[in-house]
Design an enzyme around this catalytic site. Sequence first.
Site, PDB file in Angstrom:
ATOM      1  N   PRO A   1       0.820  -1.217   0.000  1.00 59.11           N
ATOM      2  CA  PRO A   1       0.000   0.000   0.000  1.00 59.11           C
ATOM      3  C   PRO A   1       0.859   1.274   0.000  1.00 59.11           C
ATOM      4  CG  PRO A   1      -0.470  -1.366   1.953  1.00 59.11           C
ATOM      5  CD  PRO A   1       0.578  -2.073   1.161  1.00 59.11           C
TER       6      PRO A   1
ATOM      7  N   GLU B   1       2.718  -7.094   9.007  1.00 61.90           N
ATOM      8  CA  GLU B   1       2.680  -5.623   9.018  1.00 61.90           C
ATOM      9  C   GLU B   1       3.629  -5.020   7.993  1.00 61.90           C
ATOM     10  OE1 GLU B   1       0.239  -4.528  11.055  1.00 61.90           O
ATOM     11  OE2 GLU B   1       0.066  -6.672  11.469  1.00 61.90           O
TER      12      GLU B   1
ATOM     13  N   ARG C   1      -3.656  -9.863 -19.882  1.00 63.19           N
ATOM     14  CA  ARG C   1      -4.708  -9.628 -20.879  1.00 63.19           C
ATOM     15  C   ARG C   1      -4.297  -8.606 -21.939  1.00 63.19           C
ATOM     16  NH1 ARG C   1      -8.196  -5.687 -20.305  1.00 63.19           N
ATOM     17  NH2 ARG C   1     -10.047  -6.814 -20.963  1.00 63.19           N
TER      18      ARG C   1
HETATM   19 CL1  6GU Z   1      -0.122  -3.900  -3.113  1.00 59.44          CL
HETATM   20  N1  6GU Z   1      -0.806  -4.642  -0.676  1.00 59.44           N
HETATM   21  C1  6GU Z   1      -1.608  -4.597   0.398  1.00 59.44           C
HETATM   22  N2  6GU Z   1      -1.328  -5.355   1.457  1.00 59.44           N
HETATM   23  N3  6GU Z   1      -2.670  -3.812   0.479  1.00 59.44           N
HETATM   24  C2  6GU Z   1      -2.933  -3.069  -0.588  1.00 59.44           C
HETATM   25  C3  6GU Z   1      -2.153  -3.070  -1.742  1.00 59.44           C
HETATM   26  C4  6GU Z   1      -1.071  -3.885  -1.753  1.00 59.44           C
HETATM   27  N4  6GU Z   1      -2.666  -2.202  -2.624  1.00 59.44           N
HETATM   28  C5  6GU Z   1      -3.725  -1.689  -2.029  1.00 59.44           C
HETATM   29  N5  6GU Z   1      -3.898  -2.204  -0.806  1.00 59.44           N
END
Ligand code: 6GU
Length: 251
Positions: free
Chosen positions: A94, A121, A158
């Site tokens: 994220p 985490e 795709r």
């Molecule tokens: Cl790439 N990983 C995680 N754990 N949560 C996310 C993400 C990635 N992209 C959006 N939320």
Amino acid sequence: MLQFDVVTIFPAMFDAVAEAGVIGRARDKGIYQLVAWNPRDFAQNAYRTVDDRPYGGGPGMVMMAKPLGRAMAAARQRQKSAGVPKPRAIHLTPQGRSLSHELVMDLAGQQGLVLLAGRYEGVDERVMREIDDQISIGDYVLSGGELAAMVLIDCIVRQLPGVLGDAESATQDSFVNGLLDCPHYTRPEAYEGQKVPPVLLSGNHADISRWRLKQALGRTWQRRPDLLAKRVLSEDERRLLEEFKQELSGA
Ligand code: 6GU
């Protein structure tokens, strides 16, 4: 053939991508290859430990550098054997930059990708020396990078030549021209009192194209004004969008 190597403690999750639909068929056709590497197989103790408590304290666990680094090295070695000396290494997190159509097209042009899907985490920061790109799929938190890696694999594959037939061609997708897709209809002509827009039954292909563009512009204006703000409209498109707004306020 595009080479994917995924580092994950849940390799079985990737069977779902490799088996279903057009993406599964693309693998059968030899358009891409996917190999998963489990850091547990590179752990140093009998418990196959891959996570530990964070230095400095705090909640949660951190994925350890050594098992991840070894799994990454195995993934790179396999890429090399498959003819990709310098694969692009991507950490799904994220904290990464947002995935977009442009980024997907960039990645679809690579020869090989090593994807690191973290859990817990986070991942020990010293593994980042192995990473070229950090990518997020949106502003929300998943329990791990695996689903994000599968999203990435799906939208890259795709776009590869020979995956979609002419009929399902990716050139008509939302975002390709900076707009959302228009509405679609199939038989019957009336469903629970709702009729198909008459222009679609007219056989006039120029009118149909203009109606579809108008709907695409209108939907983008209604649902994703941020996309319209980034896109220059032609005089014709401006007129069509005005018509859409007129028809909306008239209805
Ligand atoms: Cl790439 N990983 C995680 N754990 N949560 C996310 C993400 C990635 N992209 C959006 N939320």
